[in-house]
Design a protein around this motif. Structure first.
Motif, PDB file in Angstrom:
ATOM      1  N   HIS A  25     -21.489  33.885 -22.291  1.00 66.82           N
ATOM      2  CA  HIS A  25     -22.540  33.125 -21.614  1.00 66.82           C
ATOM      3  C   HIS A  25     -22.006  32.187 -20.534  1.00 66.82           C
ATOM      4  N   VAL A  26     -20.681  32.039 -20.419  1.00 70.19           N
ATOM      5  CA  VAL A  26     -20.129  31.231 -19.324  1.00 70.19           C
ATOM      6  C   VAL A  26     -19.400  32.115 -18.307  1.00 70.19           C
ATOM      7  N   ASP A  27     -19.498  33.433 -18.476  1.00 74.02           N
ATOM      8  CA  ASP A  27     -18.912  34.407 -17.543  1.00 74.02           C
ATOM      9  C   ASP A  27     -17.392  34.318 -17.432  1.00 74.02           C
ATOM     10  N   ALA A  28     -16.747  33.836 -18.496  1.00 76.36           N
ATOM     11  CA  ALA A  28     -15.288  33.783 -18.480  1.00 76.36           C
ATOM     12  C   ALA A  28     -14.680  35.157 -18.774  1.00 76.36           C
ATOM     13  N   LYS A  29     -15.382  35.964 -19.543  1.00 76.98           N
ATOM     14  CA  LYS A  29     -14.888  37.283 -19.912  1.00 76.98           C
ATOM     15  C   LYS A  29     -14.773  38.164 -18.671  1.00 76.98           C
ATOM     16  N   GLY A  30     -13.672  38.890 -18.574  1.00 70.77           N
ATOM     17  CA  GLY A  30     -13.408  39.682 -17.377  1.00 70.77           C
ATOM     18  C   GLY A  30     -14.187  40.980 -17.336  1.00 70.77           C
ATOM     19  N   SER A  31     -15.472  40.929 -17.562  1.00 71.10           N
ATOM     20  CA  SER A  31     -16.314  42.121 -17.517  1.00 71.10           C
ATOM     21  C   SER A  31     -16.594  42.503 -16.074  1.00 71.10           C
ATOM     22  N   THR A  32     -16.716  43.809 -15.821  1.00 74.73           N
ATOM     23  CA  THR A  32     -17.062  44.259 -14.470  1.00 74.73           C
ATOM     24  C   THR A  32     -18.431  43.738 -14.042  1.00 74.73           C
ATOM     25  N   ALA A  33     -19.279  43.362 -15.021  1.00 72.92           N
ATOM     26  CA  ALA A  33     -20.604  42.832 -14.700  1.00 72.92           C
ATOM     27  C   ALA A  33     -20.520  41.516 -13.923  1.00 72.92           C
ATOM     28  N   VAL A  34     -19.400  40.802 -14.083  1.00 72.67           N
ATOM     29  CA  VAL A  34     -19.257  39.525 -13.377  1.00 72.67           C
ATOM     30  C   VAL A  34     -18.039  39.510 -12.453  1.00 72.67           C
ATOM     31  N   THR A  35     -17.348  40.628 -12.330  1.00 70.05           N
ATOM     32  CA  THR A  35     -16.148  40.649 -11.476  1.00 70.05           C
ATOM     33  C   THR A  35     -16.332  41.644 -10.333  1.00 70.05           C
ATOM     34  N   THR A  36     -15.994  42.906 -10.558  1.00 65.20           N
ATOM     35  CA  THR A  36     -15.967  43.878  -9.467  1.00 65.20           C
ATOM     36  C   THR A  36     -17.351  44.302  -8.980  1.00 65.20           C
TER      37      THR A  36
END
Length: 359
Positions: A25-36
């Motif tokens: 919920h803080v977008d720290a996880k390196g998921s492609t949904a919030v990175t690439t």
């Protein structure tokens, strides 16, 4: 509490731990949904169609991919394309190819050599070991990445002269858990059943005194282990689901027994008063699934070439661990990612040639 110092506008990890099986919920996880993906969208050259379910990869009379057919809320659409890449995980990669039947590919797209779905395997992740300690381990929440691993017996890290199997495994101690998982722990023979007042008393006293290992072991690819379309079971849209026909062989069972011995020794050296081994289970669905569209130079025994493009439909690329022919004892993520970047780089350099290439 918000940590100071953001990375690409994303907060630092706060060790809530639910990223193990979900989002962040803080977008720290390196998921492609919030990175690439957001970066690609920002270029204006990527359009993401949500709630879309691709049902067919379309081809022309020469067997070249021409686009995809997909459904959104029951409505059917066609998306034309000069090059098609599928990246829908091992099971769906195989299922989509098998569902995409046509005159050039009567048995499924890129399957004229009968290799789609073959040589499936998943990590031998079963056969873990649990331990009971005389003190609290304080292993609540946190992250799976905080665990401790021993790789001394992984793959070729040790002398195999005295063993009769190929490969090995790594020993992994979780340092985090959740309440439901803790309540589901073994009672190590201390109770006659896993319910009732006696069981409740055991869990109350011992839920924080147990630990379960995650033993990830080499699994070899076998022709007899495969994926295909279930002839009866269908998904809610009416399409046949993917079926797994696979079992762990003698090699994997020997590895499991060997690694369990090492885990037993580790737990007892750490002070465990009881140790319990889980059996080797079936090779069911896994987050570490491989094969089915494996990569290789020979079109007769492989689905894609060394660049990840189909031997039979040369403007069709396949991404993910389904192209991998072996596993080892390590996670597939970084290898799958590296292969995807390699495929993308090759496509970028040779797009016109791939888009025009004939079988």
């Amino acid at each position: 509490m918000l940590y100071v110092g953001l990375y690409q506008s994303r907060a630092a990890c706060m060790y809530h731990g639910f990223c193990n099986r979900g989002g962040c919920h803080v977008d720290a996880k390196g998921s492609t949904a919030v990175t690439t993906i957001p970066k690609a969208q920002a270029t204006g050259r990527l359009k993401v169609v949500t709630r879309a379910h691709v049902t067919n990869v379309d081809v022309d009379g020469d067997g070249r991919a021409t686009g995809v057919t997909y459904l959104v809320d029951g409505a059917e659409f066609q998306q034309p394309a000069r090059v098609v890449l599928i990246a829908s995980y091992t099971y769906e990669n195989v299922r989509l190819l098998l569902l995409s039947k046509s005159k050039p590919y009567p048995n499924g797209l890129s399957n004229n050599h009968g290799q789609v779905g073959k040589h499936y395997f998943s990590h031998n992740q079963t056969a873990g070991v649990s331990a009971l300690f005389p003190w609290n381990t304080n292993s609540w929440y946190g992250l799976p990445a905080q665990g401790t691993a021993v790789d001394d017996w992984a793959d070729d890290n040790f002398d195999h002269a005295g063993v009769d199997f190929i490969g090995g495994g790594n020993l992994w101690i979780y340092s985090d858990r959740r309440p439901i998982a803790a309540a589901s722990t073994s009672t190590f023979g201390r109770t006659a059943q896993s319910w009732g007042s006696e069981w409740k008393a055991f869990i109350t006293d011992n839920a924080d005194r147990t630990n379960t290992s995650y033993l990830q072991k080499t699994t070899l690819p076998y022709e007899a282990n495969y994926l295909d379309l279930d002839p009866v079971v269908k998904d809610p849209l009416g399409f046949n689901v993917c079926r797994i026909t696979a079992e762990y062989k003698e090699n994997e069972r020997k590895i499991a027994a060997y690694i369990q011995d090492k885990m037993d020794q580790w737990y007892r050296a750490a002070g465990a008063i009881a140790v319990e081994r889980a059996p080797v289970g079936p090779m069911g669905p896994s987050t570490h699934a491989y094969g089915g569209t494996r990569m290789g130079d020979d079109p007769a025994t492989n689905v894609v070439d060394r660049w990840g493009f189909s031997h039979e439909a040369p403007n069709l690329g396949v991404l993910g661990a389904s192209v991998m022919g072996t596993s080892g004892a390590r996670n597939p993520t970084l290898t799958a990612q590296a292969l995807a970047w390699r495929t993308a780089e090759h496509l970028a350099k040779s797009f016109n040639a791939i888009a025009r290439r004939r079988t």
